[in-house]
Design a protein around this motif. Structure first.
Motif, PDB file in Angstrom:
ATOM      1  N   PHE A   3       5.931   1.969   1.845  1.00 12.17           N
ATOM      2  CA  PHE A   3       4.459   1.160   1.559  1.00 12.17           C
ATOM      3  C   PHE A   3       3.498   1.612   2.620  1.00 12.17           C
ATOM      4  O   PHE A   3       3.817   2.038   3.923  1.00 12.17           O
ATOM      5  CB  PHE A   3       4.619  -0.641   1.007  1.00 12.17           C
ATOM      6  CG  PHE A   3       5.865  -0.978  -0.268  1.00 12.17           C
ATOM      7  CD1 PHE A   3       5.214  -0.462  -1.675  1.00 12.17           C
ATOM      8  CD2 PHE A   3       6.387  -2.036   0.460  1.00 12.17           C
ATOM      9  CE1 PHE A   3       5.781  -0.921  -2.514  1.00 12.17           C
ATOM     10  CE2 PHE A   3       7.459  -2.105  -0.380  1.00 12.17           C
ATOM     11  CZ  PHE A   3       7.094  -1.557  -2.046  1.00 12.17           C
ATOM     12  N   ASP A   4       2.451   1.470   2.439  1.00  8.77           N
ATOM     13  CA  ASP A   4       1.376   1.496   3.097  1.00  8.77           C
ATOM     14  C   ASP A   4       0.782   0.063   3.990  1.00  8.77           C
ATOM     15  O   ASP A   4       1.521  -0.672   3.649  1.00  8.77           O
ATOM     16  CB  ASP A   4      -0.284   2.070   2.953  1.00  8.77           C
ATOM     17  CG  ASP A   4      -0.528   1.620   1.515  1.00  8.77           C
ATOM     18  OD1 ASP A   4       0.699   0.887   0.690  1.00  8.77           O
ATOM     19  OD2 ASP A   4      -1.862   1.921   1.059  1.00  8.77           O
ATOM     20  N   THR A   5       0.287  -0.075   4.535  1.00  5.69           N
ATOM     21  CA  THR A   5      -0.089  -1.512   5.429  1.00  5.69           C
ATOM     22  C   THR A   5      -1.342  -2.165   4.492  1.00  5.69           C
ATOM     23  O   THR A   5      -2.326  -1.240   4.592  1.00  5.69           O
ATOM     24  CB  THR A   5      -0.307  -1.877   6.946  1.00  5.69           C
ATOM     25  OG1 THR A   5       1.089  -0.885   7.180  1.00  5.69           O
ATOM     26  CG2 THR A   5      -0.445  -2.963   7.149  1.00  5.69           C
ATOM     27  N   ILE A   6      -1.009  -3.195   4.324  1.00  6.00           N
ATOM     28  CA  ILE A   6      -2.312  -4.588   2.853  1.00  6.00           C
ATOM     29  C   ILE A   6      -2.053  -5.230   4.526  1.00  6.00           C
ATOM     30  O   ILE A   6      -1.684  -5.593   5.212  1.00  6.00           O
ATOM     31  CB  ILE A   6      -1.453  -4.643   2.060  1.00  6.00           C
ATOM     32  CG1 ILE A   6      -0.447  -5.530   2.233  1.00  6.00           C
ATOM     33  CG2 ILE A   6      -1.681  -3.093   1.176  1.00  6.00           C
ATOM     34  CD1 ILE A   6      -0.341  -5.959   0.951  1.00  6.00           C
ATOM     35  N   ALA A   7      -3.704  -5.276   3.901  1.00 10.04           N
ATOM     36  CA  ALA A   7      -5.009  -7.045   4.473  1.00 10.04           C
ATOM     37  C   ALA A   7      -5.355  -7.412   3.235  1.00 10.04           C
ATOM     38  O   ALA A   7      -6.378  -7.220   2.886  1.00 10.04           O
ATOM     39  CB  ALA A   7      -5.159  -5.898   5.771  1.00 10.04           C
ATOM     40  N   ALA A   8      -5.460  -9.071   3.770  1.00 16.87           N
ATOM     41  CA  ALA A   8      -6.060  -9.545   2.350  1.00 16.87           C
ATOM     42  C   ALA A   8      -6.873 -10.886   3.360  1.00 16.87           C
ATOM     43  O   ALA A   8      -6.021 -11.598   4.284  1.00 16.87           O
ATOM     44  CB  ALA A   8      -5.368  -9.600   1.864  1.00 16.87           C
ATOM     45  N   LEU A 105      -9.262  -3.406   8.385  1.00 17.66           N
ATOM     46  CA  LEU A 105      -9.601  -2.203   7.342  1.00 17.66           C
ATOM     47  C   LEU A 105      -9.406  -0.534   8.112  1.00 17.66           C
ATOM     48  O   LEU A 105      -9.554   0.492   7.723  1.00 17.66           O
ATOM     49  CB  LEU A 105     -10.395  -2.563   6.358  1.00 17.66           C
ATOM     50  CG  LEU A 105     -10.072  -4.121   5.166  1.00 17.66           C
ATOM     51  CD1 LEU A 105     -10.855  -3.813   4.216  1.00 17.66           C
ATOM     52  CD2 LEU A 105      -8.353  -3.622   4.574  1.00 17.66           C
ATOM     53  N   ASN A 106     -10.828  -0.852   8.593  1.00 12.80           N
ATOM     54  CA  ASN A 106     -11.266  -0.111  10.016  1.00 12.80           C
ATOM     55  C   ASN A 106      -9.977   0.597   9.913  1.00 12.80           C
ATOM     56  O   ASN A 106     -10.154   1.857  10.964  1.00 12.80           O
ATOM     57  CB  ASN A 106     -12.453   0.255  10.593  1.00 12.80           C
ATOM     58  CG  ASN A 106     -13.893  -0.179   9.921  1.00 12.80           C
ATOM     59  OD1 ASN A 106     -13.764  -0.390   9.001  1.00 12.80           O
ATOM     60  ND2 ASN A 106     -14.635  -1.450  10.344  1.00 12.80           N
ATOM     61  N   GLN A 107      -9.307   0.408  10.702  1.00 12.77           N
ATOM     62  CA  GLN A 107      -8.435   0.831  11.703  1.00 12.77           C
ATOM     63  C   GLN A 107      -7.044   1.685  10.688  1.00 12.77           C
ATOM     64  O   GLN A 107      -6.629   1.307  11.064  1.00 12.77           O
ATOM     65  CB  GLN A 107      -7.863  -0.524  12.765  1.00 12.77           C
ATOM     66  CG  GLN A 107      -8.623  -0.685  13.879  1.00 12.77           C
ATOM     67  CD  GLN A 107      -9.101   0.506  14.461  1.00 12.77           C
ATOM     68  OE1 GLN A 107      -7.826   0.739  15.211  1.00 12.77           O
ATOM     69  NE2 GLN A 107     -10.438   0.046  14.933  1.00 12.77           N
ATOM     70  N   GLY A 108      -7.281   1.273   9.564  1.00 15.59           N
ATOM     71  CA  GLY A 108      -6.565   1.840   8.940  1.00 15.59           C
ATOM     72  C   GLY A 108      -5.747   1.419   7.822  1.00 15.59           C
ATOM     73  O   GLY A 108      -4.612   1.694   7.085  1.00 15.59           O
ATOM     74  N   ALA A 109      -5.966  -0.287   7.372  1.00 14.66           N
ATOM     75  CA  ALA A 109      -4.942  -1.401   6.858  1.00 14.66           C
ATOM     76  C   ALA A 109      -5.706  -0.568   5.470  1.00 14.66           C
ATOM     77  O   ALA A 109      -7.086  -0.436   5.291  1.00 14.66           O
ATOM     78  CB  ALA A 109      -4.806  -2.596   6.599  1.00 14.66           C
ATOM     79  N   ARG A 110      -5.191  -0.823   3.926  1.00  8.70           N
ATOM     80  CA  ARG A 110      -6.002  -1.327   2.798  1.00  8.70           C
ATOM     81  C   ARG A 110      -6.133  -2.572   2.966  1.00  8.70           C
ATOM     82  O   ARG A 110      -5.293  -3.302   2.670  1.00  8.70           O
ATOM     83  CB  ARG A 110      -4.909  -0.331   1.851  1.00  8.70           C
ATOM     84  CG  ARG A 110      -5.946  -0.199   0.670  1.00  8.70           C
ATOM     85  CD  ARG A 110      -4.494   0.441  -0.190  1.00  8.70           C
ATOM     86  NE  ARG A 110      -3.373  -0.038  -0.567  1.00  8.70           N
ATOM     87  CZ  ARG A 110      -2.817  -1.014  -0.940  1.00  8.70           C
ATOM     88  NH1 ARG A 110      -3.426  -1.413  -1.898  1.00  8.70           N
ATOM     89  NH2 ARG A 110      -1.564  -1.050  -1.158  1.00  8.70           N
ATOM     90  N   LEU A 111      -6.670  -2.743   1.852  1.00 11.47           N
ATOM     91  CA  LEU A 111      -7.368  -4.060   1.365  1.00 11.47           C
ATOM     92  C   LEU A 111      -6.383  -4.215   0.278  1.00 11.47           C
ATOM     93  O   LEU A 111      -5.813  -4.028  -0.973  1.00 11.47           O
ATOM     94  CB  LEU A 111      -8.373  -4.209   0.402  1.00 11.47           C
ATOM     95  CG  LEU A 111      -8.872  -5.639  -0.343  1.00 11.47           C
ATOM     96  CD1 LEU A 111      -8.802  -6.765   0.362  1.00 11.47           C
ATOM     97  CD2 LEU A 111     -10.250  -5.220  -0.590  1.00 11.47           C
ATOM     98  N   ALA A 112      -5.859  -5.435  -0.035  1.00 11.14           N
ATOM     99  CA  ALA A 112      -4.147  -5.523  -0.352  1.00 11.14           C
ATOM    100  C   ALA A 112      -4.577  -5.878  -2.201  1.00 11.14           C
ATOM    101  O   ALA A 112      -6.170  -6.584  -2.575  1.00 11.14           O
ATOM    102  CB  ALA A 112      -3.871  -6.584  -0.134  1.00 11.14           C
TER     103      ALA A 112
END
Length: 461
Positions: A3-8, A105-112
């Motif tokens: 999986f990619d890295t997610i953030a929320a 998000l600017n550092q490579g995370a994707r919005l969950a």
């Protein structure tokens, strides 16, 4: 599985003391390390798991300080998602929390996506599907009892029972397969119709027990749609205010004050009610009131419980008679209000019409009869007290539907066994039962259904 890295943002939007931005994935720690600066200068990459660190977030492009934060480091697999998880505790203003989210998000995370953290917990094998669904039930619980039921399901009580039943069926299926494929094995006991009947009867009995709790469980999860009806000025709005313990509805002596449907959730003895105060149902020339009356009639058709209010100080009318006609066959509690005033109501007629209904007398003005009403509501749907610690309650509509299908399939297996149908044919119904039960915990479920279920979760969970 990669999986990619997610953030929320995992806390409600709005002003508050603290907000939390959560990251999950193999890049969660490196991303946090790139933007975090501690007073001692120690990198987060060197931090031990399950520790919290004070410092500041720095924008790598501008070198400007973005926020003062506390960062929690949790390394997989001992996390909710079984991946590396970072939780950034920042100030709870809208601007600050959105700025922190944008930074990661600017550092490579994707919005969950909604529910994606819980979905990963399921896909990574930390929880099964029924436990994942219980997470949202826990968040949305409106009473302590509903919360306890959801907590038990989160901890795997339903899952363990379902897995036990599936194992019982699997052992029978394996026994049948061995008898069919290796008839020459003398040391393998032959599966007889009597043995099959005993096993199937046990499984059906356990499914039936779960279904018996389903009405109560569903009520605890979703609440009872409860409609207050009656002629104008009988005390419907006073009843709403008494149950809610707050002045939600305008109360006056003028008939027709309530012009529309008013909804409010209320906890009555652990039973969540979605309480609906309706406009008085009567013929009227007032256009606005007439629209309210039509809406009242519509919600009446969709109600689980009716609270029919009568006025002790008014004569029984044709309109009252029509209300009794409208609620025939439904769960109804008849409330005779305003007992502090002189009697004009024909109580004998009321008792005749409410023979199959609960009858409660109240004086809402003097706060009399409210305890009796709450007891009547609770006892109508819960015989005795409901204790989440004693039983496994099924509350999810999807689970109930699958249990009903499993019950039908196992019942067909029992009937066919009694009729002497060859065991390899009965095996088909047993396999269907096993599959239906598997769908509850996600052992045999389509990917599209998983996506649909998790899309109903809140963002950040």
């Amino acid at each position: 599985m990669e999986f990619d890295t997610i953030a929320a943002i995992s806390t409600p939007m709005g002003e508050g003391a603290i907000a939390i931005v959560r990251l999950s994935g193999d890049q969660a720690l490196p991303i946090a390390d790139r933007v975090f600066k501690s007073p001692g200068g120690r990198p987060l990459l060197e931090a031990a798991s399950h520790t919290i660190h004070y410092g500041h977030l720095i924008d790598p492009k501008t070198e400007q300080t973005v926020e003062e934060v506390m960062i929690t480091v949790m390394k997989g697999p001992r996390t909710f998602t079984r991946e590396d998880v970072i939780e950034i505790n920042c100030h709870g203003g809208l601007a600050s929390v959105n700025r922190v989210l944008q930074l990661v998000l600017n550092q490579g995370a994707r919005l969950a996506e909604p529910g994606e953290f819980t979905k990963r917990a399921f896909l990574n094998g930390r929880i099964d599907l029924s436990q994942a669904e219980a997470v949202m039930d826990f968040i949305r619980a409106k009473t302590d009892k509903a919360m306890n039921v959801a907590l038990n399901q989160m901890e795997g009580r339903l899952s363990k029972l379902i897995k036990k039943l599936r194992q019982e069926i699997l052992e029978v299926l394996a026994h049948i397969e061995v008898n069919i494929d290796y008839p020459e094995y003398d040391d393998v006991e032959e599966m007889t119709h009597q043995m099959l009947l005993e096993k199937a009867a046990y499984v059906r009995e356990e499914i039936e027990k779960l279904l018996r709790t389903s009405q109560q469980g569903k009520i605890l999860r979703e609440g009872l749609s409860t409609v207050i009806i009656g002629r104008p000025n009988v005390g419907k709005s006073s009843l709403l205010n008494a149950l809610v313990q707050e002045n939600k509805a305008i109360v006056t002596d003028i008939p027709g004050t309530t012009r529309d449907v008013i909804e409010e959730y209320v906890n009555v003895r652990g039973v969540p009610l979605r309480l609906v105060d309706t406009a008085g149902i009567r013929e009227t020339e007032d256009i606005v009131e007439r629209i309210g009356v039509e809406r009242s009639r519509q919600v009446l058709k969709e109600a689980d419980l009716i609270l029919l209010v009568l006025n002790y100080s008014d004569a029984f009318t044709r309109e009252d008679e029509q209300l009794f006609e409208a609620v025939k066959g439904m769960d109804v509690i008849v409330i005779v209000n305003k007992t502090d005033l002189p009697q004009k109501l024909d109580m004998e007629r009321v008792r005749q019409l409410s023979q199959n209904m609960r009858l409660v007398t109240t004086s809402l003005l003097k706060e009399e009869g409210i305890d009796e009403l709450e007891e009547a509501i609770a006892s109508l749907f819960f015989s005795g007290s409901i204790e989440a610690g004693d039983m496994t309650y099924v509350s999810n509509s999807r689970h109930i539907a699958l249990l009903n299908q499993a019950f039908t399939a196992i019942s067909e297996a029992i009937e066919n066994t009694k009729a002497g149908t060859p065991i390899d044919i009965v095996q088909i119904d047993l396999t269907r039962t096993w599959e239906f039960l598997g769908e509850i915990i996600g052992e045999s479920v389509q990917e599209s259904l998983i996506d649909q279920l998790f899309s109903q979760f809140c963002l950040g969970k």
